[in-house]
Design a protein around this motif. Structure first.
Motif, mmCIF file in Angstrom:
data_model
loop_
_atom_site.group_PDB
_atom_site.id
_atom_site.type_symbol
_atom_site.label_atom_id
_atom_site.label_comp_id
_atom_site.label_asym_id
_atom_site.label_seq_id
_atom_site.Cartn_x
_atom_site.Cartn_y
_atom_site.Cartn_z
ATOM 1 N N LEU A 140 0.832 -1.206 0.000
ATOM 2 C CA LEU A 140 0.000 0.000 0.000
ATOM 3 C C LEU A 140 0.864 1.253 0.000
ATOM 4 C CD1 LEU A 140 -2.769 -1.116 2.525
ATOM 5 C CD2 LEU A 140 -3.019 -0.802 0.059
ATOM 6 N N GLU A 141 1.955 1.212 0.749
ATOM 7 C CA GLU A 141 2.847 2.373 0.804
ATOM 8 C C GLU A 141 3.522 2.614 -0.546
ATOM 9 O OE1 GLU A 141 5.945 4.282 4.055
ATOM 10 O OE2 GLU A 141 5.546 2.126 4.090
ATOM 11 N N GLN A 142 3.927 1.528 -1.203
ATOM 12 C CA GLN A 142 4.537 1.665 -2.540
ATOM 13 C C GLN A 142 3.540 2.248 -3.544
ATOM 14 O OE1 GLN A 142 6.531 -1.960 -3.944
ATOM 15 N NE2 GLN A 142 6.940 -2.488 -1.811
ATOM 16 N N ALA A 143 2.269 1.901 -3.368
ATOM 17 C CA ALA A 143 1.228 2.389 -4.280
ATOM 18 C C ALA A 143 0.882 3.847 -4.042
ATOM 19 C CB ALA A 143 -0.037 1.528 -4.133
ATOM 20 N N GLY A 144 1.286 4.378 -2.880
ATOM 21 C CA GLY A 144 0.946 5.746 -2.537
ATOM 22 C C GLY A 144 -0.249 5.849 -1.619
ATOM 23 N N ILE A 169 -1.588 2.984 5.588
ATOM 24 C CA ILE A 169 -2.784 2.755 4.764
ATOM 25 C C ILE A 169 -3.270 4.090 4.208
ATOM 26 C CG2 ILE A 169 -5.214 2.043 4.810
ATOM 27 C CD1 ILE A 169 -4.400 -0.089 6.888
ATOM 28 N N GLY A 170 -3.284 5.108 5.069
ATOM 29 C CA GLY A 170 -3.559 6.453 4.594
ATOM 30 C C GLY A 170 -5.015 6.863 4.548
ATOM 31 N N ALA A 171 -5.851 6.271 5.394
ATOM 32 C CA ALA A 171 -7.255 6.675 5.434
ATOM 33 C C ALA A 171 -7.382 8.093 5.973
ATOM 34 C CB ALA A 171 -8.055 5.713 6.311
ATOM 35 N N ASP A 172 -8.481 8.751 5.621
ATOM 36 C CA ASP A 172 -8.737 10.110 6.094
ATOM 37 C C ASP A 172 -9.133 10.127 7.563
ATOM 38 O OD1 ASP A 172 -8.797 11.723 3.388
ATOM 39 O OD2 ASP A 172 -9.896 9.857 3.066
ATOM 40 N N ILE A 173 -9.892 9.112 7.985
ATOM 41 C CA ILE A 173 -10.300 8.975 9.383
ATOM 42 C C ILE A 173 -9.790 7.632 9.889
ATOM 43 C CG2 ILE A 173 -12.242 8.876 10.997
ATOM 44 C CD1 ILE A 173 -13.863 10.526 8.980
ATOM 45 N N ILE A 174 -9.043 7.652 10.972
ATOM 46 C CA ILE A 174 -8.476 6.421 11.524
ATOM 47 C C ILE A 174 -8.988 6.225 12.946
ATOM 48 C CG2 ILE A 174 -6.462 6.591 10.032
ATOM 49 C CD1 ILE A 174 -4.836 7.558 12.410
ATOM 50 N N HIS A 208 -5.982 5.056 -1.175
ATOM 51 C CA HIS A 208 -6.740 5.794 -2.189
ATOM 52 C C HIS A 208 -6.224 5.489 -3.595
ATOM 53 C CE1 HIS A 208 -7.627 8.322 1.381
ATOM 54 N NE2 HIS A 208 -8.743 8.640 0.751
ATOM 55 N N LYS A 209 -4.911 5.592 -3.769
ATOM 56 C CA LYS A 209 -4.337 5.368 -5.095
ATOM 57 C C LYS A 209 -4.353 3.888 -5.467
ATOM 58 C CE LYS A 209 -1.443 9.500 -5.258
ATOM 59 N NZ LYS A 209 -0.064 10.046 -5.341
ATOM 60 N N PHE A 210 -4.134 3.028 -4.489
ATOM 61 C CA PHE A 210 -4.110 1.590 -4.754
ATOM 62 C C PHE A 210 -5.425 1.121 -5.357
ATOM 63 C CE2 PHE A 210 -4.467 -2.891 -3.101
ATOM 64 C CZ PHE A 210 -3.448 -3.431 -3.884
ATOM 65 N N MET A 211 -6.560 1.617 -4.810
ATOM 66 C CA MET A 211 -7.872 1.158 -5.275
ATOM 67 C C MET A 211 -8.559 2.162 -6.204
ATOM 68 S SD MET A 211 -10.263 1.495 -1.842
ATOM 69 C CE MET A 211 -11.745 0.969 -2.730
ATOM 70 N N ASN A 212 -7.859 3.244 -6.545
ATOM 71 C CA ASN A 212 -8.400 4.268 -7.428
ATOM 72 C C ASN A 212 -9.700 4.859 -6.870
ATOM 73 O OD1 ASN A 212 -8.508 5.967 -9.673
ATOM 74 N ND2 ASN A 212 -9.724 4.510 -10.860
ATOM 75 N N TRP A 213 -9.593 5.378 -5.648
ATOM 76 C CA TRP A 213 -10.737 6.004 -4.977
ATOM 77 C C TRP A 213 -10.276 7.364 -4.450
ATOM 78 C CZ3 TRP A 213 -15.783 5.446 -4.776
ATOM 79 C CH2 TRP A 213 -16.503 6.072 -3.757
ATOM 80 N N ASP A 214 -10.835 8.439 -5.020
ATOM 81 C CA ASP A 214 -10.350 9.776 -4.667
ATOM 82 C C ASP A 214 -11.251 10.495 -3.665
ATOM 83 O OD1 ASP A 214 -12.527 10.300 -6.262
ATOM 84 O OD2 ASP A 214 -11.422 11.422 -7.794
ATOM 85 N N ARG A 215 -12.174 9.755 -3.042
ATOM 86 C CA ARG A 215 -13.014 10.334 -2.000
ATOM 87 C C ARG A 215 -12.546 9.836 -0.634
ATOM 88 N NH1 ARG A 215 -19.037 9.735 -4.806
ATOM 89 N NH2 ARG A 215 -18.418 10.531 -6.863
ATOM 90 N N ASN A 216 -13.310 10.109 0.386
ATOM 91 C CA ASN A 216 -12.894 9.788 1.747
ATOM 92 C C ASN A 216 -12.886 8.293 2.048
ATOM 93 O OD1 ASN A 216 -12.596 12.394 3.430
ATOM 94 N ND2 ASN A 216 -14.424 12.763 2.185
#
Length: 376
Positions: free
Chosen positions: A73-77, A137-142, A80-88
């Protein structure tokens, strides 16, 4: 993160609001589709955006930690970028999944040692490393790492568990301050109220969590088999204590009726696997009750799946066709049912928001609860 209340219902504790993060605005009340392993089961991201249209979805730390694993996931950025989801995105800390592995885990003050359901390997979750994983993982809310108690639960166990959850919260907060952001956007942290179905414990926990001063708060341990009346009673106790100027998230709940009743008690955010899981088993939710599409009665019913036409599948396919797909175990049937159910859940919370703003939420809610409490 910024939370703004737009309207309060005068006859209930329901409120409409908005949460703004670096990935956009979330209008509340909101239902968050569950995308456990970087995928909402059976739904393309394009369908999710265009037809179901949620402002936010949920991922799970436990599952993403095991697969694809955080280095990927970190390599993918980030997720959000891994699954192509640009929302929250919101991530659960994995506490509930660890709870569900009761025969394959050991809880201690340090953390939880558990056995992977995939390959039997052993792993340890602590408040500290769960914060690090959620950073990557980089979620907006953790979410804070907590212990979710079962139902029924002995009072003394629930009390010990609650206090440990509070101690773990302090460790989460301390470590989070030391752990820099992994990506170029902010993350918001929610602690979790526990206390099983004991009013005094729920009060203690809600007060402790409120005093933590987080930007939002969650209510856990109320989707584990307790009667609905107990759920509502505990939610009411907690919402009367948690600050009004912060969003409230009721974890893992629930049926459409559960959601409306808890909105009336002051909850803003929900998630549950029910719409997707039930869809895969042929159960459809509608504004007039639930449908078991596998029943013979639908075999020659060529009417639309749902004349309300919330999503494209509702009028594009008939009940007879959908039943046929389930009868022959065709994957498309599960996909259609999933899109329908998720669309309905999002419609329900958005309609609730409209009625809160309009000032007639209570009457609408009571009508909807009566209608939905049917099997068609």
């Amino acid at each position: 993160m910024k939370f703004q209340r737009v309207a309060n219902d005068k006859q209930t504790k329901a409120r409409a609001g908005s949460i703004t993060t670096d990935h956009g605005t979330i209008e509340t009340p909101i239902f968050m589709p569950v995308g456990t392993v970087a995928s909402v089961k059976g739904v393309h991201q394009r369908e999710l955006k265009d037809d179901i249209n949620p402002d936010i979805i949920l991922g799970n730390t436990y599952h993403l930690y095991l697969r694809p694993q955080t280095p990927i996931l970190e390599q993918a950025g980030g997720l959000h970028k891994f699954m192509n989801w640009d929302r929250n995105i919101l991530t659960d800390s994995g506490g509930y999944q660890v709870y569900s592995l009761s025969s394959n885990r050991k809880i201690k003050e340090e953390g939880v040692k558990f056995k992977s359901h995939i390959d039997g390997s052993y792993h340890v979750f602590t408040p500290e490393n769960v914060m690090e994983v959620q950073r990557k993982i980089g979620a907006d809310i953790i979410m804070a790492f907590d212990e979710c108690t079962p139902y029924p639960c002995d009072y003394n166990y629930a009390k010990r568990s609650m206090h440990m959850t509070h101690r773990w919260l302090e460790r989460c907060l301390t470590h989070l301050k030391k752990t820099p952001l992994t990506y170029d956007y902010d993350q918001t942290f929610f602690p979790i109220v526990q206390g099983s179905t004991y009013k005094d414990l729920r009060q203690q926990s809600a007060e402790y969590i409120a005093n933590a001063g987080a930007e939002g708060n969650a209510i856990g341990g109320l989707s584990v088999g307790e009667p609905a009346e107990e759920m509502y009673a505990m939610t009411d106790v907690v919402c009367s204590i948690l600050p009004e100027d912060k969003p409230r998230y009721l974890m893992g709940v629930g049926t459409p009726i559960n959601i409306l009743e808890n909105i009336a008690l002051g909850v803003d955010m929900f998630d549950c696997v029910m719409p997707t899981r039930n869809a895969r088993n042929g159960m459809l939710f509608t504004a007039h009750g639930s449908i078991n599409i596998k029943n013979l009665k639908w075999a020659n019913d060529f009417s639309p799946i749902d004349e309300m036409a919330i999503t494209f599948v509702d009028t594009e396919y008939s009940k007879a066709y959908l039943r046929h797909l389930f009868t022959v175990n065709e994957l498309l049937g599960k996909q259609i049912a999933t899109i329908h159910n998720l669309g309905f859940y999002l419609w329900l919370t958005r309609e609730a928001r409209k009625h809160i703003i309009a000032g007639d939420f209570r009457a609408w809610k009571e009508k909807m609860v009566k209608q939905m409490d049917n099997r068609l």
